[in-house]
Enzyme design. Sequence first.
Site, PDB file in Angstrom:
ATOM      1  N   GLU A 140      -6.676  18.296   5.479  1.00 39.47           N
ATOM      2  CA  GLU A 140      -5.449  17.516   5.569  1.00 39.47           C
ATOM      3  C   GLU A 140      -4.425  18.074   4.576  1.00 39.47           C
ATOM      4  O   GLU A 140      -4.787  18.715   3.589  1.00 39.47           O
ATOM      5  CB  GLU A 140      -5.734  16.043   5.239  1.00 39.47           C
ATOM      6  CG  GLU A 140      -6.728  15.398   6.190  1.00 39.47           C
ATOM      7  CD  GLU A 140      -6.938  13.920   5.931  1.00 39.47           C
ATOM      8  OE1 GLU A 140      -7.061  13.163   6.899  1.00 39.47           O
ATOM      9  OE2 GLU A 140      -6.996  13.517   4.752  1.00 39.47           O
TER      10      GLU A 140
ATOM     11  N   ASP B 218      -0.236   9.141   0.586  1.00 41.16           N
ATOM     12  CA  ASP B 218       0.304  10.465   0.264  1.00 41.16           C
ATOM     13  C   ASP B 218       1.792  10.526  -0.112  1.00 41.16           C
ATOM     14  O   ASP B 218       2.614   9.894   0.547  1.00 41.16           O
ATOM     15  CB  ASP B 218       0.163  11.378   1.481  1.00 41.16           C
ATOM     16  CG  ASP B 218      -1.186  11.295   2.153  1.00 41.16           C
ATOM     17  OD1 ASP B 218      -2.076  10.626   1.625  1.00 41.16           O
ATOM     18  OD2 ASP B 218      -1.336  11.910   3.223  1.00 41.16           O
TER      19      ASP B 218
ATOM     20  N   TRP C   6       0.812  -1.230   0.000  1.00 43.00           N
ATOM     21  CA  TRP C   6       0.000   0.000   0.000  1.00 43.00           C
ATOM     22  C   TRP C   6       0.838   1.268   0.000  1.00 43.00           C
ATOM     23  O   TRP C   6       1.794   1.377   0.766  1.00 43.00           O
ATOM     24  CB  TRP C   6      -0.869  -0.015   1.265  1.00 43.00           C
ATOM     25  CG  TRP C   6      -1.528   1.294   1.564  1.00 43.00           C
ATOM     26  CD1 TRP C   6      -0.999   2.342   2.282  1.00 43.00           C
ATOM     27  CD2 TRP C   6      -2.835   1.719   1.158  1.00 43.00           C
ATOM     28  NE1 TRP C   6      -1.902   3.375   2.347  1.00 43.00           N
ATOM     29  CE2 TRP C   6      -3.033   3.023   1.664  1.00 43.00           C
ATOM     30  CE3 TRP C   6      -3.856   1.116   0.413  1.00 43.00           C
ATOM     31  CZ2 TRP C   6      -4.214   3.735   1.457  1.00 43.00           C
ATOM     32  CZ3 TRP C   6      -5.035   1.830   0.208  1.00 43.00           C
ATOM     33  CH2 TRP C   6      -5.202   3.128   0.726  1.00 43.00           C
TER      34      TRP C   6
HETATM   35  C1  FRU Z   1      -4.233  11.926   3.922  1.00 42.41           C
HETATM   36  C2  FRU Z   1      -3.900  11.371   5.307  1.00 42.41           C
HETATM   37  C3  FRU Z   1      -3.116  12.377   6.145  1.00 42.41           C
HETATM   38  C4  FRU Z   1      -2.389  11.489   7.103  1.00 42.41           C
HETATM   39  C5  FRU Z   1      -2.066  10.292   6.258  1.00 42.41           C
HETATM   40  C6  FRU Z   1      -2.096   8.970   7.000  1.00 42.41           C
HETATM   41  O1  FRU Z   1      -4.481  10.921   2.980  1.00 42.41           O
HETATM   42  O2  FRU Z   1      -5.076  10.965   5.968  1.00 42.41           O
HETATM   43  O3  FRU Z   1      -3.923  13.348   6.778  1.00 42.41           O
HETATM   44  O4  FRU Z   1      -1.229  12.107   7.598  1.00 42.41           O
HETATM   45  O5  FRU Z   1      -3.031  10.248   5.224  1.00 42.41           O
HETATM   46  O6  FRU Z   1      -1.667   7.924   6.181  1.00 42.41           O
END
Ligand code: FRU
Length: 480
Positions: free
Chosen positions: A194, A21, A18
């Site tokens: 985010e 970000d 997987w």
């Molecule tokens: C965005 C998010 C961020 C977090 C990360 C966790 O996709 O939810 O806010 O840091 O992914 O994997």
Amino acid sequence: MTSDLHRPRFHFTAPTNWINDPNGVCFHAGRYHLYYQYNPNAAKWGDIHWGHASSADLVHWRDEPIALAPTPGGADAGGCFSGSFALVAGQPTLYYTGYTAQRQVQCAATSDDLQHWTLQPARTITTPPPGVGVHDFRDPYVFRHDDRWYMVVGASLHHERGQCLLYRSDDGIAWDYRGPLFTSPNLAFGRMWECPNFFLLGDRWVLTVSIWPGLGAHWFVGRFENEVFVPESDGVLDLDAGAFAHLTMQGPDGRTLQWAWMNEQREQARIDAAGWAGAMTVPRELSLDARGRLNLCPVTELAALREASVEVVTTGALCGVVATFAGRHLDIEATFTIRSVRDSQKLGLTVLASPDGGEVTRIVFWPDARRLSVERARSSTDALVRRQDLHGMLVLDEGEALHLRVLLDGSVLEVYANDRLALATRVYPVSEASVLGSVFVEGEADVALQVWAMGCLHEGPRSKLAQPPLALLSPTPMPN
Ligand code: FRU
């Protein structure tokens, strides 16, 4: 390595399992670095580490060892969430969110080689400001301005609306909270923001945020005055949440580069069978147009992966299929000069069509409705994949041609229209014969089409499957 129809070649994917970000993107000591949210143990979200790859040219990427792993008993024991890179007094530093079931905090780690990172627990920002919950405080983005360091952090005000928090530091080590940089003007922008990014582009400041839950990403362009952001215009970044968690960096030549994460759009059973999940968009270059809109287009370096090409130019009144081609990993540029706009007229491209038309994905522009759509209803015969249509508005100026840049890469489909509308999505045709493409018009239009077969960005290919040789297949009419 499998014969996987859906595995991209020129969009970054992890070796297995997987990703989400993009994180910590930077250019340091002659190489670009792309870190990413990574679960090394399963093709689903969880146990989040930072994966790592690097590149000398933005195009060919080498896998590097895992960069960050949760520290047992530490502030990031439950996961190393998203964050960014800064070179602080010559010291490579990552700022990221340490996650535990109890709270989210902002951590810093340092390195001398960008591979081995050491958590600096004394630098942790442990408490969110008043009004922000301990589970709504994440994704630090650090930048330099006015000889100081600034950090923006994603947040939710009263667990109700998106907010972006601003911190300031003289040394990049000790941080002062300065107040909210910008708070969502209304509830339509989700409960939480985010991955905020805040950067200067030309003479304007740009704020990008990803909207939680699941509402996609948005840009705001405006001014940064007295440590507060004052927006002047705004728009959608990547329609329909097809790409998320955008991360921006300044290139060594001053360009503003951006990546985003493209989630899977298929059921977990299919993801488990594939053994990998998630891809990055290609790197994009950002700019502002004369009207202050955020524009984005794939970096020019991508051309280095272009292999065989075919080209068709036609002028004059047309109706029907202009050209057909084949391929699963293609870079397509199509320019349509529409001579007169008629009711319900449409034009565009089809890709990944099977010879019997049972599977086909269509990218269609309706000039009178000013609508661009990706039609996925027939993109796959598999019931376990998402197939709803995606739509965006594209208003052409008087005399402006429609320019479509389509990056097709296995299951990844990115569409850039006139550099100002981006639509990233996923399609999963089942048949190995679903490789046919076409350009079609209704009504009077001139068309210039160029199609390139694309090579692989990874040092070793991620899938054994070869793509069919690129050739113009005319005159076989295509279903559309
Ligand atoms: C965005 C998010 C961020 C977090 C990360 C966790 O996709 O939810 O806010 O840091 O992914 O994997």
